[in-house]
Design a protein around this motif. Structure first.
Motif, PDB file in Angstrom:
ATOM      1  N   LEU A  66      -1.409 -14.229  -7.335  1.00  0.00           N
ATOM      2  CA  LEU A  66      -2.497 -13.502  -6.678  1.00  0.00           C
ATOM      3  C   LEU A  66      -3.115 -14.340  -5.560  1.00  0.00           C
ATOM      4  O   LEU A  66      -3.470 -13.819  -4.502  1.00  0.00           O
ATOM      5  CB  LEU A  66      -3.568 -13.105  -7.699  1.00  0.00           C
ATOM      6  CG  LEU A  66      -3.167 -12.030  -8.715  1.00  0.00           C
ATOM      7  CD1 LEU A  66      -4.202 -11.920  -9.828  1.00  0.00           C
ATOM      8  CD2 LEU A  66      -2.996 -10.690  -8.015  1.00  0.00           C
ATOM      9  N   THR A  67      -3.232 -15.635  -5.812  1.00  0.00           N
ATOM     10  CA  THR A  67      -3.801 -16.534  -4.810  1.00  0.00           C
ATOM     11  C   THR A  67      -2.914 -16.601  -3.579  1.00  0.00           C
ATOM     12  O   THR A  67      -3.397 -16.493  -2.445  1.00  0.00           O
ATOM     13  CB  THR A  67      -3.989 -17.947  -5.409  1.00  0.00           C
ATOM     14  OG1 THR A  67      -4.813 -17.850  -6.573  1.00  0.00           O
ATOM     15  CG2 THR A  67      -4.630 -18.888  -4.405  1.00  0.00           C
ATOM     16  N   ARG A  68      -1.623 -16.764  -3.783  1.00  0.00           N
ATOM     17  CA  ARG A  68      -0.690 -16.815  -2.653  1.00  0.00           C
ATOM     18  C   ARG A  68      -0.722 -15.511  -1.858  1.00  0.00           C
ATOM     19  O   ARG A  68      -0.671 -15.520  -0.630  1.00  0.00           O
ATOM     20  CB  ARG A  68       0.723 -17.103  -3.148  1.00  0.00           C
ATOM     21  CG  ARG A  68       0.900 -18.536  -3.595  1.00  0.00           C
ATOM     22  CD  ARG A  68       2.324 -18.804  -4.026  1.00  0.00           C
ATOM     23  NE  ARG A  68       2.483 -20.191  -4.409  1.00  0.00           N
ATOM     24  CZ  ARG A  68       3.289 -20.596  -5.366  1.00  0.00           C
ATOM     25  NH1 ARG A  68       4.030 -19.726  -6.022  1.00  0.00           N
ATOM     26  NH2 ARG A  68       3.379 -21.871  -5.656  1.00  0.00           N
ATOM     27  N   HIS A  69      -0.813 -14.405  -2.557  1.00  0.00           N
ATOM     28  CA  HIS A  69      -0.893 -13.099  -1.900  1.00  0.00           C
ATOM     29  C   HIS A  69      -2.173 -13.003  -1.049  1.00  0.00           C
ATOM     30  O   HIS A  69      -2.134 -12.541   0.094  1.00  0.00           O
ATOM     31  CB  HIS A  69      -0.854 -11.983  -2.954  1.00  0.00           C
ATOM     32  CG  HIS A  69      -0.956 -10.612  -2.380  1.00  0.00           C
ATOM     33  ND1 HIS A  69       0.082 -10.004  -1.708  1.00  0.00           N
ATOM     34  CD2 HIS A  69      -1.985  -9.730  -2.367  1.00  0.00           C
ATOM     35  CE1 HIS A  69      -0.297  -8.796  -1.311  1.00  0.00           C
ATOM     36  NE2 HIS A  69      -1.543  -8.612  -1.686  1.00  0.00           N
ATOM     37  N   GLY A  70      -3.285 -13.462  -1.606  1.00  0.00           N
ATOM     38  CA  GLY A  70      -4.551 -13.441  -0.875  1.00  0.00           C
ATOM     39  C   GLY A  70      -4.499 -14.298   0.377  1.00  0.00           C
ATOM     40  O   GLY A  70      -4.987 -13.894   1.447  1.00  0.00           O
ATOM     41  N   VAL A 105      -8.203  -5.320   5.931  1.00  0.00           N
ATOM     42  CA  VAL A 105      -9.343  -5.984   5.292  1.00  0.00           C
ATOM     43  C   VAL A 105      -9.770  -5.203   4.046  1.00  0.00           C
ATOM     44  O   VAL A 105      -9.984  -5.796   2.981  1.00  0.00           O
ATOM     45  CB  VAL A 105     -10.522  -6.157   6.279  1.00  0.00           C
ATOM     46  CG1 VAL A 105     -11.793  -6.612   5.549  1.00  0.00           C
ATOM     47  CG2 VAL A 105     -10.156  -7.161   7.376  1.00  0.00           C
ATOM     48  N   GLU A 106      -9.884  -3.890   4.171  1.00  0.00           N
ATOM     49  CA  GLU A 106     -10.320  -3.102   3.017  1.00  0.00           C
ATOM     50  C   GLU A 106      -9.311  -3.170   1.872  1.00  0.00           C
ATOM     51  O   GLU A 106      -9.699  -3.224   0.699  1.00  0.00           O
ATOM     52  CB  GLU A 106     -10.612  -1.666   3.439  1.00  0.00           C
ATOM     53  CG  GLU A 106     -11.898  -1.597   4.264  1.00  0.00           C
ATOM     54  CD  GLU A 106     -12.254  -0.214   4.770  1.00  0.00           C
ATOM     55  OE1 GLU A 106     -11.471   0.736   4.546  1.00  0.00           O
ATOM     56  OE2 GLU A 106     -13.320  -0.094   5.402  1.00  0.00           O
ATOM     57  N   HIS A 107      -8.025  -3.208   2.188  1.00  0.00           N
ATOM     58  CA  HIS A 107      -6.991  -3.388   1.166  1.00  0.00           C
ATOM     59  C   HIS A 107      -7.167  -4.747   0.476  1.00  0.00           C
ATOM     60  O   HIS A 107      -7.131  -4.849  -0.758  1.00  0.00           O
ATOM     61  CB  HIS A 107      -5.597  -3.282   1.801  1.00  0.00           C
ATOM     62  CG  HIS A 107      -4.502  -3.797   0.932  1.00  0.00           C
ATOM     63  ND1 HIS A 107      -3.913  -3.034  -0.064  1.00  0.00           N
ATOM     64  CD2 HIS A 107      -3.907  -5.006   0.883  1.00  0.00           C
ATOM     65  CE1 HIS A 107      -3.001  -3.767  -0.677  1.00  0.00           C
ATOM     66  NE2 HIS A 107      -2.974  -4.966  -0.125  1.00  0.00           N
ATOM     67  N   HIS A 108      -7.369  -5.779   1.272  1.00  0.00           N
ATOM     68  CA  HIS A 108      -7.531  -7.139   0.753  1.00  0.00           C
ATOM     69  C   HIS A 108      -8.761  -7.222  -0.162  1.00  0.00           C
ATOM     70  O   HIS A 108      -8.691  -7.784  -1.255  1.00  0.00           O
ATOM     71  CB  HIS A 108      -7.652  -8.115   1.933  1.00  0.00           C
ATOM     72  CG  HIS A 108      -7.934  -9.520   1.533  1.00  0.00           C
ATOM     73  ND1 HIS A 108      -7.016 -10.319   0.901  1.00  0.00           N
ATOM     74  CD2 HIS A 108      -9.052 -10.279   1.693  1.00  0.00           C
ATOM     75  CE1 HIS A 108      -7.548 -11.514   0.680  1.00  0.00           C
ATOM     76  NE2 HIS A 108      -8.783 -11.511   1.146  1.00  0.00           N
ATOM     77  N   LEU A 109      -9.871  -6.662   0.286  1.00  0.00           N
ATOM     78  CA  LEU A 109     -11.099  -6.722  -0.508  1.00  0.00           C
ATOM     79  C   LEU A 109     -10.932  -5.945  -1.815  1.00  0.00           C
ATOM     80  O   LEU A 109     -11.383  -6.406  -2.873  1.00  0.00           O
ATOM     81  CB  LEU A 109     -12.285  -6.169   0.293  1.00  0.00           C
ATOM     82  CG  LEU A 109     -12.580  -6.876   1.628  1.00  0.00           C
ATOM     83  CD1 LEU A 109     -13.807  -6.256   2.283  1.00  0.00           C
ATOM     84  CD2 LEU A 109     -12.738  -8.372   1.469  1.00  0.00           C
ATOM     85  N   ALA A 110     -10.268  -4.805  -1.750  1.00  0.00           N
ATOM     86  CA  ALA A 110     -10.026  -4.014  -2.965  1.00  0.00           C
ATOM     87  C   ALA A 110      -9.128  -4.778  -3.938  1.00  0.00           C
ATOM     88  O   ALA A 110      -9.394  -4.795  -5.150  1.00  0.00           O
ATOM     89  CB  ALA A 110      -9.414  -2.663  -2.606  1.00  0.00           C
ATOM     90  N   ASP A 111      -8.074  -5.424  -3.416  1.00  0.00           N
ATOM     91  CA  ASP A 111      -7.201  -6.243  -4.273  1.00  0.00           C
ATOM     92  C   ASP A 111      -8.030  -7.289  -5.012  1.00  0.00           C
ATOM     93  O   ASP A 111      -7.876  -7.476  -6.223  1.00  0.00           O
ATOM     94  CB  ASP A 111      -6.153  -6.998  -3.436  1.00  0.00           C
ATOM     95  CG  ASP A 111      -4.928  -6.182  -3.095  1.00  0.00           C
ATOM     96  OD1 ASP A 111      -4.815  -5.035  -3.560  1.00  0.00           O
ATOM     97  OD2 ASP A 111      -4.077  -6.698  -2.336  1.00  0.00           O
TER      98      ASP A 111
END
Length: 151
Positions: A66-70, A105-111
């Motif tokens: 999850l960290t690498r994805h972020g 950004v909204e996808h990232h924040l939701a993840d």
């Protein structure tokens, strides 16, 4: 305050700035100011988040992917900001690039808020959550103040 609340507060600022920017048009002072504020928020947030949240979670098996994805998404956001920087604000393409940025950004924040925070909450103890929030908030204050002074 725990790290999750600190991050959510900044996420809300980012959502609001994106919404306001999407309603602007042309190469106006308002669009330029909101865009500069958004860039400062996104860039400062990414650095502080990677330093005070992600760095702790790269060490844990449950959160490494999850960290690498972020972090990868932070790079994609940086690339979209560069595209916006290179596009004339009065061009219709600028608004298209902004919509792409808003979606990313909204996808990232939701993840983060819907998945990552829950997993991270299980691997960090309460002291770590508070200490990380303090470090994150201090970094944000310093980074935003520095960016504002140079602007």
């Amino acid at each position: 305050m725990q790290i999750f609340e600190a991050l959510r507060q900044d996420h809300e600022k980012q959502r609001l700035l994106l919404k306001i920017l999407a309603e602007t048009s042309g190469n106006t002072a308002a669009r330029r100011e909101y865009y500069e504020e958004l860039k400062v928020q996104l860039e400062s947030h990414a650095v502080a988040e990677e330093r005070y949240f992600y760095s702790q979670l790269l060490e844990k098996d449950a959160t490494v992917d999850l960290t690498r994805h972020g972090i990868a998404e932070h790079h994609e956001i940086d690339e979209l900001l560069e595209k916006l920087d290179d596009t004339d604000m009065s061009s219709p393409a600028w608004l298209r690039h902004l919509k792409n940025l808003q979606d990313k950004v909204e996808h990232h924040l939701a993840d983060e808020e819907q998945e990552f925070f829950q997993v991270a909450g299980k691997v960090l103890n309460d002291r770590q959550k508070s200490t990380l929030a303090d470090g994150y908030r201090d970094e944000m204050k310093t980074s935003v103040a520095s960016a504002t002074e140079t602007a």
